[in-house]
Design a protein around this motif. Structure first.
Motif, PDB file in Angstrom:
ATOM      1  N   PRO A  11     -75.896  50.922 -44.816  1.00  0.00           N
ATOM      2  CA  PRO A  11     -75.290  52.241 -44.257  1.00  0.00           C
ATOM      3  C   PRO A  11     -74.078  51.713 -43.218  1.00  0.00           C
ATOM      4  O   PRO A  11     -74.495  50.896 -42.394  1.00  0.00           O
ATOM      5  N   LYS A  12     -73.187  52.533 -43.463  1.00  0.00           N
ATOM      6  CA  LYS A  12     -72.006  52.204 -42.356  1.00  0.00           C
ATOM      7  C   LYS A  12     -72.146  52.862 -40.923  1.00  0.00           C
ATOM      8  O   LYS A  12     -71.504  52.710 -40.022  1.00  0.00           O
ATOM      9  N   ALA A  13     -72.869  54.068 -41.283  1.00  0.00           N
ATOM     10  CA  ALA A  13     -73.098  54.793 -40.004  1.00  0.00           C
ATOM     11  C   ALA A  13     -74.371  55.767 -40.264  1.00  0.00           C
ATOM     12  O   ALA A  13     -74.614  55.951 -41.273  1.00  0.00           O
ATOM     13  N   PRO A  14     -74.719  56.341 -39.138  1.00  0.00           N
ATOM     14  CA  PRO A  14     -75.871  57.336 -39.109  1.00  0.00           C
ATOM     15  C   PRO A  14     -75.479  58.329 -40.197  1.00  0.00           C
ATOM     16  O   PRO A  14     -74.318  58.623 -40.467  1.00  0.00           O
ATOM     17  N   ASN A  15     -76.426  59.239 -40.730  1.00  0.00           N
ATOM     18  CA  ASN A  15     -76.397  60.240 -41.578  1.00  0.00           C
ATOM     19  C   ASN A  15     -75.786  61.695 -40.761  1.00  0.00           C
ATOM     20  O   ASN A  15     -76.586  62.114 -40.196  1.00  0.00           O
ATOM     21  N   VAL A  71     -79.313  51.822 -38.826  1.00  0.00           N
ATOM     22  CA  VAL A  71     -80.684  51.353 -39.363  1.00  0.00           C
ATOM     23  C   VAL A  71     -81.904  51.652 -38.181  1.00  0.00           C
ATOM     24  O   VAL A  71     -82.858  52.090 -38.855  1.00  0.00           O
ATOM     25  N   CYS A  72     -81.608  51.087 -37.097  1.00  0.00           N
ATOM     26  CA  CYS A  72     -82.932  51.402 -36.048  1.00  0.00           C
ATOM     27  C   CYS A  72     -82.461  52.354 -35.060  1.00  0.00           C
ATOM     28  O   CYS A  72     -83.381  52.536 -34.453  1.00  0.00           O
ATOM     29  N   SER A  73     -81.240  53.062 -35.096  1.00  0.00           N
ATOM     30  CA  SER A  73     -80.785  54.117 -34.035  1.00  0.00           C
ATOM     31  C   SER A  73     -80.659  53.598 -32.537  1.00  0.00           C
ATOM     32  O   SER A  73     -80.687  54.247 -31.746  1.00  0.00           O
ATOM     33  N   GLY A  74     -80.594  52.333 -32.319  1.00  0.00           N
ATOM     34  CA  GLY A  74     -80.318  51.700 -31.111  1.00  0.00           C
ATOM     35  C   GLY A  74     -78.890  51.903 -30.852  1.00  0.00           C
ATOM     36  O   GLY A  74     -78.239  52.102 -31.604  1.00  0.00           O
ATOM     37  N   LEU A  86     -69.475  45.724 -35.020  1.00  0.00           N
ATOM     38  CA  LEU A  86     -70.581  46.253 -34.203  1.00  0.00           C
ATOM     39  C   LEU A  86     -71.591  45.529 -34.560  1.00  0.00           C
ATOM     40  O   LEU A  86     -71.967  45.405 -35.956  1.00  0.00           O
ATOM     41  N   VAL A  87     -72.513  44.851 -33.768  1.00  0.00           N
ATOM     42  CA  VAL A  87     -73.411  44.006 -34.206  1.00  0.00           C
ATOM     43  C   VAL A  87     -74.821  44.440 -33.393  1.00  0.00           C
ATOM     44  O   VAL A  87     -74.670  44.487 -32.206  1.00  0.00           O
ATOM     45  N   CYS A  88     -75.745  44.753 -34.147  1.00  0.00           N
ATOM     46  CA  CYS A  88     -77.067  45.351 -33.785  1.00  0.00           C
ATOM     47  C   CYS A  88     -78.002  44.202 -33.304  1.00  0.00           C
ATOM     48  O   CYS A  88     -78.009  43.339 -34.571  1.00  0.00           O
ATOM     49  N   ASN A  89     -78.917  44.372 -32.555  1.00  0.00           N
ATOM     50  CA  ASN A  89     -80.012  43.507 -32.355  1.00  0.00           C
ATOM     51  C   ASN A  89     -81.108  43.624 -33.793  1.00  0.00           C
ATOM     52  O   ASN A  89     -81.616  42.384 -34.114  1.00  0.00           O
ATOM     53  N   CYS A  90     -81.086  44.510 -34.431  1.00  0.00           N
ATOM     54  CA  CYS A  90     -81.887  44.535 -35.615  1.00  0.00           C
ATOM     55  C   CYS A  90     -81.127  43.913 -36.762  1.00  0.00           C
ATOM     56  O   CYS A  90     -81.818  43.792 -38.030  1.00  0.00           O
TER      57      CYS A  90
END
Ligand code: ZN
Length: 242
Positions: A11-15, A71-74, A86-90
């Motif tokens: 997903p590109k962004a939260p829903n 994905v993880c809401s972080g 945008l790079v998340c730890n997950c």
């Protein structure tokens, strides 16, 4: 330029949560005005607004550089490179531009409604019975941007909360909400106060438009006069030459 990964199914962004349907809000106020308590509808509208407020706050944070990972809401800090990533730890990663495009034009930026979204979320658990929820819904939909800050309230927040094609449509809808004998006195007061501010804003808007139109007409008149004088000057110069 780095190639974007179009094949990714991440997903590109939260829903992002949608706005409340106008017909639901209309039916809610009509039944309330008759003294009917439609608990299912009240819950439906209340939870829709709760999710909407959460999405608006997430978008506001993203705008400030702290996006929410889909994905993880972080929290994902946005770097400010030419191609901000945008790079998340997950492990999730995406381009800021793609993320931005998911909420652009959807009236999700909280702006002057931010404090009201926060307050709605905070007060939500205390509104246990249908009447308390109805009052909370009513309070939120009648807020103006930046209300209580500065000299006068900004534009109505309705377009961010009520499904509509334009801000004007949302405002017209809210203006005409059904009030009746059984409508709670707080709701009638809230609605009446909202309409008063809206009427004042409309009068000011019309006065601004008229002043602008007068200014434009005066400018045209000055330009026409200048043109006429110049033509006269040229004409008299020709006559002297001859
Ligand atoms: Zn994540």
């Amino acid at each position: 330029m780095e190639e974007r990964d179009k094949s990714s199914d991440q997903p590109k962004a939260p829903n992002w949560a949608g706005r409340v349907h106008k017909w639901k809000l209309a039916r809610l106020y009509e039944s309330h005005a008759k003294g009917i308590v439609d608990e299912d509808l009240i819950n439906d509208v209340a939870y829709t607004l709760l999710l909407r407020c959460e999405s608006m706050l997430m978008v506001e944070e993203a705008h400030r550089g702290r996006a929410t990972c889909p994905v993880c809401s972080g929290t994902v800090e946005r770097n400010m490179d030419k191609q901000p990533q945008l790079v998340c730890n997950c492990g999730w990663r995406g381009y800021w531009h793609d993320y931005w495009m998911t909420y652009k034009g959807k009236h999700l930026t909280a702006g002057g409604l931010e404090s009201f979204c926060k307050e709605f979320i905070q007060r939500f658990p205390s509104a246990k019975n249908p009447s308390e929820k109805m009052l909370l819904i009513d309070w939120l939909v009648h807020r103006f941007h930046w209300e209580g800050v500065g000299e006068s309230p900004g534009r109505p927040g309705a377009v961010c909360l009520i499904g509509s094609k334009s801000a004007e449509e949302a405002n017209e809808f809210l203006y005409a909400l059904t009030m009746g004998d059984k409508t709670h006195s707080h709701i009638r007061q809230e609605h009446s106060a909202w309409r008063t501010i809206r009427d004042q804003q409309r009068s000011k808007g019309r006065a601004r438009q008229e002043a602008h139109a007068q200014g434009v007409a005066a400018k045209r008149q000055r330009q026409a006069e200048k043109k006429r004088r110049r033509a006269e000057k040229i004409k008299s110069a020709h006559e002297k030459d001859n």
